[in-house]
Write a protein that holds these residues in place. Structure first.
Motif, PDB file in Angstrom:
ATOM      1  N   PRO A 161      -2.700  -4.687  -1.991  1.00 55.41           N
ATOM      2  CA  PRO A 161      -2.800  -3.379  -2.640  1.00 55.41           C
ATOM      3  C   PRO A 161      -2.002  -3.317  -3.934  1.00 55.41           C
ATOM      4  CG  PRO A 161      -2.430  -3.122  -0.280  1.00 55.41           C
ATOM      5  CD  PRO A 161      -2.226  -4.577  -0.593  1.00 55.41           C
ATOM      6  N   ALA A 162      -2.639  -2.781  -4.981  1.00 54.18           N
ATOM      7  CA  ALA A 162      -1.973  -2.621  -6.273  1.00 54.18           C
ATOM      8  C   ALA A 162      -2.078  -1.193  -6.781  1.00 54.18           C
ATOM      9  CB  ALA A 162      -2.573  -3.574  -7.299  1.00 54.18           C
ATOM     10  N   GLY A 163      -2.894  -0.370  -6.130  1.00 58.48           N
ATOM     11  CA  GLY A 163      -3.077   1.008  -6.553  1.00 58.48           C
ATOM     12  C   GLY A 163      -3.995   1.720  -5.586  1.00 58.48           C
TER      13      GLY A 163
ATOM     14  N   GLU B  47      -9.610   9.879   4.455  1.00 63.15           N
ATOM     15  CA  GLU B  47     -10.992   9.966   3.967  1.00 63.15           C
ATOM     16  C   GLU B  47     -11.061  10.023   2.443  1.00 63.15           C
ATOM     17  OE1 GLU B  47     -13.056  13.171   5.770  1.00 63.15           O
ATOM     18  OE2 GLU B  47     -12.986  12.327   7.793  1.00 63.15           O
ATOM     19  N   GLN B  48     -10.004  10.478   1.825  1.00 64.97           N
ATOM     20  CA  GLN B  48      -9.964  10.675   0.377  1.00 64.97           C
ATOM     21  C   GLN B  48      -9.541   9.404  -0.373  1.00 64.97           C
ATOM     22  OE1 GLN B  48     -10.333  12.493  -2.283  1.00 64.97           O
ATOM     23  NE2 GLN B  48      -8.451  13.126  -3.292  1.00 64.97           N
ATOM     24  N   THR B  49      -8.896   8.468   0.327  1.00 66.27           N
ATOM     25  CA  THR B  49      -8.185   7.385  -0.356  1.00 66.27           C
ATOM     26  C   THR B  49      -8.850   6.032  -0.190  1.00 66.27           C
ATOM     27  OG1 THR B  49      -6.162   8.599   0.196  1.00 66.27           O
ATOM     28  CG2 THR B  49      -5.898   6.402  -0.732  1.00 66.27           C
ATOM     29  N   GLU B  50      -8.965   5.322  -1.300  1.00 66.02           N
ATOM     30  CA  GLU B  50      -9.379   3.928  -1.319  1.00 66.02           C
ATOM     31  C   GLU B  50      -8.245   3.095  -1.905  1.00 66.02           C
ATOM     32  OE1 GLU B  50     -14.173   4.189  -2.034  1.00 66.02           O
ATOM     33  OE2 GLU B  50     -12.858   4.507  -3.762  1.00 66.02           O
ATOM     34  N   ILE B  51      -8.143   1.846  -1.449  1.00 63.19           N
ATOM     35  CA  ILE B  51      -7.079   0.960  -1.909  1.00 63.19           C
ATOM     36  C   ILE B  51      -7.635   0.023  -2.968  1.00 63.19           C
ATOM     37  CG2 ILE B  51      -5.368  -0.755  -1.222  1.00 63.19           C
ATOM     38  CD1 ILE B  51      -5.538   0.359   1.623  1.00 63.19           C
ATOM     39  N   VAL B  52      -6.974  -0.031  -4.110  1.00 61.36           N
ATOM     40  CA  VAL B  52      -7.341  -0.972  -5.168  1.00 61.36           C
ATOM     41  C   VAL B  52      -6.600  -2.279  -4.903  1.00 61.36           C
ATOM     42  CG1 VAL B  52      -7.340  -1.436  -7.643  1.00 61.36           C
ATOM     43  CG2 VAL B  52      -7.667   0.906  -6.814  1.00 61.36           C
ATOM     44  N   LEU B  53      -7.358  -3.364  -4.778  1.00 66.12           N
ATOM     45  CA  LEU B  53      -6.780  -4.666  -4.442  1.00 66.12           C
ATOM     46  C   LEU B  53      -6.706  -5.570  -5.663  1.00 66.12           C
ATOM     47  CD1 LEU B  53      -8.816  -5.282  -1.175  1.00 66.12           C
ATOM     48  CD2 LEU B  53      -6.420  -4.577  -1.290  1.00 66.12           C
TER      49      LEU B  53
ATOM     50  N   TYR C 298       0.836  -1.210   0.000  1.00 63.15           N
ATOM     51  CA  TYR C 298       0.000   0.000   0.000  1.00 63.15           C
ATOM     52  C   TYR C 298       0.866   1.254   0.000  1.00 63.15           C
ATOM     53  CZ  TYR C 298      -3.071   3.744   1.461  1.00 63.15           C
ATOM     54  OH  TYR C 298      -3.737   4.936   1.522  1.00 63.15           O
ATOM     55  N   ALA C 299       1.897   1.267   0.841  1.00 64.62           N
ATOM     56  CA  ALA C 299       2.766   2.437   0.909  1.00 64.62           C
ATOM     57  C   ALA C 299       3.404   2.725  -0.445  1.00 64.62           C
ATOM     58  CB  ALA C 299       3.853   2.223   1.962  1.00 64.62           C
ATOM     59  N   SER C 300       3.828   1.693  -1.152  1.00 65.90           N
ATOM     60  CA  SER C 300       4.454   1.886  -2.463  1.00 65.90           C
ATOM     61  C   SER C 300       3.468   2.471  -3.470  1.00 65.90           C
ATOM     62  CB  SER C 300       5.010   0.561  -2.992  1.00 65.90           C
ATOM     63  OG  SER C 300       6.028   0.065  -2.148  1.00 65.90           O
ATOM     64  N   ALA C 301       2.232   1.933  -3.481  1.00 71.83           N
ATOM     65  CA  ALA C 301       1.218   2.434  -4.422  1.00 71.83           C
ATOM     66  C   ALA C 301       0.844   3.875  -4.104  1.00 71.83           C
ATOM     67  CB  ALA C 301      -0.018   1.539  -4.379  1.00 71.83           C
ATOM     68  N   LEU C 302       0.661   4.175  -2.822  1.00 69.89           N
ATOM     69  CA  LEU C 302       0.269   5.528  -2.421  1.00 69.89           C
ATOM     70  C   LEU C 302       1.379   6.531  -2.720  1.00 69.89           C
ATOM     71  CD1 LEU C 302      -1.749   7.427  -0.992  1.00 69.89           C
ATOM     72  CD2 LEU C 302      -0.657   6.791   1.179  1.00 69.89           C
ATOM     73  N   LEU C 303       2.613   6.180  -2.359  1.00 69.22           N
ATOM     74  CA  LEU C 303       3.715   7.118  -2.557  1.00 69.22           C
ATOM     75  C   LEU C 303       4.044   7.318  -4.028  1.00 69.22           C
ATOM     76  CD1 LEU C 303       6.032   6.082   0.401  1.00 69.22           C
ATOM     77  CD2 LEU C 303       4.589   8.115   0.216  1.00 69.22           C
ATOM     78  N   ALA C 304       3.915   6.260  -4.835  1.00 66.93           N
ATOM     79  CA  ALA C 304       4.118   6.439  -6.280  1.00 66.93           C
ATOM     80  C   ALA C 304       3.105   7.427  -6.830  1.00 66.93           C
ATOM     81  CB  ALA C 304       3.996   5.097  -6.998  1.00 66.93           C
ATOM     82  N   SER C 305       1.882   7.371  -6.319  1.00 68.51           N
ATOM     83  CA  SER C 305       0.801   8.235  -6.804  1.00 68.51           C
ATOM     84  C   SER C 305       0.940   9.664  -6.313  1.00 68.51           C
ATOM     85  CB  SER C 305      -0.551   7.671  -6.357  1.00 68.51           C
ATOM     86  OG  SER C 305      -0.735   6.354  -6.841  1.00 68.51           O
TER      87      SER C 305
END
Length: 265
Positions: free
Chosen positions: A112-114, A101-107, A77-84
Motif C-alpha cells: 500500500p502506498a495510498g 466500501e468507500q476505500t480502495e488501496i493504491v499499490l 495501509y494504516a499509515s496511508a489511510l490515517l494520513a489521508s
C-alpha cells in the motif's frame, strides 16, 4: 454529505502547504485517466485476494514469513489511510467517512502506498463535540481497519495487537508532531484525547499501544515513543540488525545508539 465544496480541491490546497495526503479520487469527466494498481478493501475481506497480495509482499521481501509480510502490508495501509483521514481532520476539521466500501488501496511494488476514495462527497465539516466525530472514527477504525485486522488475524495468525500497534504507533507520531505546535486549538486536543482514550470506536484505546519513556542513556536524556508490540520488521532477511527506533525489543543503550545514528544520517 457535502456537495457544495469539492473535497478534492480542499485537499489540493492542503497539499500546497506541504501536507502529506496520499489520497486520490476516481477520474472525472474532465480529467485524463490515470492507471493505478488498486484493490478495494471489500475485496480483501473475502476471497483469495488478500492471500495473494500478502504472498507477493513476502516474496518482494525475499521471505516466506507470511505473518511478517501481513504486518508490513497492514502497517503501510494504516499509515496511508490515517494520513489521508487524520491530516484533514486535524488541520481543517474535515471528517472523511472512509469505511471499507468507500476505500480502495493504491499499490506500489505490491504494498500500500495510498488510498482512493470512491465517493468524494462522503465527508462533513466538524466542530467540537459533534456526534459526527464518532461516525468518522467508526468508519475508519471499526469498519475499515478493524475488519481488515481481524481478517488478517484469522488468515495468517498475526496478533491483532501487533496490527493495532501499527495503527497506534502512527497516531503517536502524529500526536508528537502536533504537540510541538503551540497554536493547536481545542478541537485538535479533543480529537487526540478521544483517539488516545478510545472514545467513539471499538478499537483499543491507542494510548495502550505505545508508551512515552525517558531515555536516560541519551545525552541529554530525552522522551521517546516505544511500541507495546513489535511489528516483526526484524524477521525479514537482512533486517535483524535494522530495528525500528520504537521497537520494544531494544534496550535503552541500543535505542540511544540507533537514534544517534539516525540523526547523523
Amino acid at each position: 454529505m457535502n456537495g457544495i465544496v469539492s473535497l478534492e480541491n480542499v485537499l489540493d490546497q492542503l497539499r500546497s502547504k506541504g501536507l502529506h495526503l496520499p489520497v486520490v479520487f476516481p477520474d472525472g469527466l474532465n480529467k485524463e485517466p490515470v492507471e493505478l494498481n488498486v484493490v478495494s478493501v471489500q475485496d480483501l475481506l473475502s476471497g483469495d485476494k488478500l492471500e495473494d497480495l500478502i504472498a507477493r509482499a513476502a516474496r518482494r521481501m525475499n521471505s516466506g514469513n507470511l505473518a511478517a509480510a501481513a504486518s508490513l502490508f497492514q502497517k503501510r495501509y494504516a499509515s496511508a489511510l490515517l494520513a489521508s483521514v487524520l491530516n484533514p481532520l486535524l488541520r481543517e476539521n474535515i471528517g472523511i467517512l472512509a469505511d471499507s466500501e468507500q476505500t480502495e488501496i493504491v499499490l506500489e511494488d505490491d504494498l500500500p502506498a495510498g488510498i482512493r476514495l470512491k465517493d468524494p462527497s462522503k465527508w462533513v465539516w466538524l466542530e467540537s463535540g459533534s456526534p459526527l466525530i464518532t461516525q468518522v472514527f467508526e468508519a475508519v477504525f471499526d469498519d475499515n481497519l478493524g475488519q481488515l485486522i481481524y481478517r488478517i488475524a484469522s488468515e495468517f495468525g498475526l496478533s491483532p495487537m501487533i496490527m493495532w500497534g501499527n495503527v497506534g504507533n502512527y497516531i503517536g507520531y502524529v500526536h508528537e508532531q502536533f504537540s510541538k505546535d503551540p497554536s493547536q486549538g481545542d478541537f485538535t486536543k479533543e480529537i487526540f484525547d478521544r483517539l488516545l482514550k478510545g472514545s467513539g470506536f471499538n478499537a483499543p484505546p491507542f494510548c495502550s499501544t505505545y508508551q512515552t519513556v525517558l531515555l536516560e542513556e541519551a545525552e541529554p536524556a530525552q522522551w521517546v515513543r516505544v511500541r507495546s508490540t513489535c511489528c516483526l520488521w526484524y524477521q525479514f532477511p537482512g533486517n535483524q540488525n535494522k530495528p525500528c527506533s520504537t521497537c520494544p525489543r531494544l534496550s535503552g543503550k541500543e535505542r540511544t545508539k540507533l537514534l544517534a545514528k539516525s540523526k547523523k544520517a
